[in-house]
Design a protein around this motif. Structure first.
Motif, PDB file in Angstrom:
ATOM      1  N   PHE A 187       0.824  -1.204   0.000  1.00 28.82           N
ATOM      2  CA  PHE A 187       0.000   0.000   0.000  1.00 28.82           C
ATOM      3  C   PHE A 187       0.862   1.259   0.000  1.00 28.82           C
ATOM      4  O   PHE A 187       0.545   2.246  -0.656  1.00 28.82           O
ATOM      5  N   SER A 188       1.960   1.234   0.748  1.00 33.82           N
ATOM      6  CA  SER A 188       2.824   2.422   0.798  1.00 33.82           C
ATOM      7  C   SER A 188       3.469   2.678  -0.552  1.00 33.82           C
ATOM      8  O   SER A 188       3.573   3.829  -1.000  1.00 33.82           O
ATOM      9  N   ALA A 191       0.563   3.742  -3.154  1.00 37.92           N
ATOM     10  CA  ALA A 191       0.033   5.081  -2.886  1.00 37.92           C
ATOM     11  C   ALA A 191       1.023   6.165  -3.291  1.00 37.92           C
ATOM     12  O   ALA A 191       0.648   7.189  -3.869  1.00 37.92           O
ATOM     13  N   CYS A 209      -6.943   4.949   1.447  1.00 37.39           N
ATOM     14  CA  CYS A 209      -6.017   4.375   2.430  1.00 37.39           C
ATOM     15  C   CYS A 209      -6.760   3.757   3.609  1.00 37.39           C
ATOM     16  O   CYS A 209      -6.264   2.833   4.261  1.00 37.39           O
ATOM     17  N   CYS A 220       0.087   3.535   3.985  1.00 35.16           N
ATOM     18  CA  CYS A 220      -0.455   4.186   2.801  1.00 35.16           C
ATOM     19  C   CYS A 220      -0.479   5.706   2.966  1.00 35.16           C
ATOM     20  O   CYS A 220       0.016   6.455   2.109  1.00 35.16           O
ATOM     21  N   PHE A 427      -8.096  -0.563  -3.519  1.00 35.22           N
ATOM     22  CA  PHE A 427      -7.588   0.808  -3.383  1.00 35.22           C
ATOM     23  C   PHE A 427      -8.072   1.692  -4.527  1.00 35.22           C
ATOM     24  O   PHE A 427      -8.624   2.776  -4.303  1.00 35.22           O
TER      25      PHE A 427
END
Length: 438
Positions: A187-188, A191, A209, A220, A427
């Motif tokens: 996710f990090s 994003a 997020c 995120c 997402f």
């Protein structure tokens, strides 16, 4: 899971094992010292955060992952890290909640987007299920694996409807394990790349997020804030509010919309599956079920949380440059929010997790109408969001169990791809819905 027992008092000493916490301190401080690395990759910028390094360091020290590491820390000691993961996320959630109060008017204005962006779960199945069925030949495992992001409420839903030893149950468990292993990191990275492309409203990305677990949300939103630093407060507020609403609406969206839609899509897609390609990516295996784990008493939880708060102060010192004494009032504020949240969870007989109560308490004390809100905001500003999530991922690296390692070995590449497609679909779907409604 309702009949789980409280961890016995004789086992309490293992919660405070010095070796586990010392290794988390060392790896977290080393990760913060390395700092943030940004790598241009053409379509955007890849942001590598300290939480990634901390997770990798402790993953490589985990005896379940690398057996020779039992010389550093035993499996019996490492397994208690799972308790610390759940607790170490609490001050971080409180910090996020404090960021909501000053932005309350902006959040109210975006109300429909926040409430309805959970509908992005439909995109999850659209992206991931055809690949699971047509490329990897999965059967009904695909329903459990692709109906949602597969966190704890989704596991409970699938367990109640199908049973965890059903194909659907094994599917949701596979994605759950992949999320535990790589969710926050993925996710990090995702994003940061999307934000750097500047193709979507940063508020929509911040809302997206909030559709995962606390650690996913933290990783995120930290990446978003690092990519667009001038919008850091807005990102924090929208991500925290979205995460809180996910607990209120997410399960119902999964039950009444996402899961029925995934069932329908599976019926259509499976008609095109080759008849000789019926081998599922994951085989039902009793050894892969979630092991029952004792829960902590209130006293055990708050005592361990106090130790974790000290570690968070050290991480903040290296990452933010604010010494622990100066940041202590801020940490005490967050700790107080956690205490109230944990007690409310015990007192109020509704199935709402403690971190949701902690969010509510933190939001209330940061509202302009609260008498000490200005003091709360000034003090908590001394704590960095990113620095509070790094130790969480350090504990998470140690918390990877033998069951999760075994499942990864059994399903490996196939379920990893399906899980990443599921995370991406969730997402992007949530972000697109939020963007359309802003």
């Amino acid at each position: 899971m309702n009949n789980t027992s409280v961890l016995s008092s004789t086992m309490t000493k293992y919660l405070f094992d010095w070796k586990l916490h010392l290794l988390v301190i060392v790896t977290s401080l080393l990760a913060e010292w390395i700092g943030i690395i940004k790598i241009p990759i053409g379509i955007g910028v890849l942001v590598l955060l300290p939480l990634l390094y901390a997770f990798i360091f402790t993953l490589l020290l985990n005896p379940n992952v690398i057996p020779t590491m039992k010389a550093v820390i035993s499996k019996d000691r490492a397994k208690f890290a799972s308790y610390a993961v759940l607790l170490s996320i609490m001050p971080f959630i409180a910090k996020f909640g404090v960021g909501v109060g000053p932005k309350v008017e902006e959040i109210i204005a975006a109300g429909p987007a926040l409430l309805l962006q959970e509908l992005g779960n439909i995109t999850t199945a659209l992206i991931a299920l055809p690949v699971a069925v047509l490329v990897f030949g999965m059967g009904r495992e695909a329903i459990g694996a692709t109906h949602s992001i597969a966190r704890e409420p989704n596991i409970a839903l699938i367990a109640d409807k199908y049973g965890l030893q059903s194909p659907e149950g094994i599917g949701v468990m596979g994605v759950y394990v992949m999320g535990t292993l790589f969710g926050a990191i993925y996710f990090s990275l995702m994003a940061g790349i999307i934000a750097s492309m500047d193709i979507m409203d940063i508020r929509a990305l911040a809302m997206a997020c909030g559709i995962g677990s606390g650690s996913m949300m933290g990783a995120c939103s930290a990446a978003l804030a690092e990519t667009v630093p001038e919008q850091a407060e807005t990102i924090t507020a929208f991500a925290a509010t979205s995460n809180l609403l996910t607990y209120a609406t997410g399960l119902f969206v999964s039950l009444f919309i996402a899961l029925p839609f995934t069932e329908f899509l599976y019926k259509i897609t499976s008609k095109f599956k080759k008849k000789n390609n019926s081998t599922a990516a994951i085989q039902t295996d009793p050894s892969l079920k979630i092991p029952e784990q004792s829960i902590l008493s209130v006293t055990q939880s708050l005592s361990l949380l106090a130790v974790i708060c000290i570690i968070l102060l050290l991480s903040n010192w290296v990452g933010q440059g604010v010494d622990p004494i100066s940041a202590l009032p801020a940490m005490l504020i967050l700790f107080a929010c956690c205490i109230v949240g944990v007690l409310l969870k015990e007192i109020i007989p509704v199935n709402v997790p403690a971190i949701a109560w902690i969010s509510i308490v933190a939001i209330l004390i940061s509202l302009p109408q609260f008498p000490m809100s200005e003091y709360v905001l000034v003090e908590t500003d001394k704590l960095g969001v990113l620095q509070l999530i790094t130790p969480v991922l350090a504990y998470a690296g140690f918390a990877i169990s033998q069951m999760e390692v075994n499942l990864f070995k059994k399903s490996g590449f196939k379920i990893a791809v399906v899980a990443l497609l599921t995370f991406t679909g969730t997402f992007l779907g949530s972000a697109v819905v939020a963007q359309a409604l802003l």
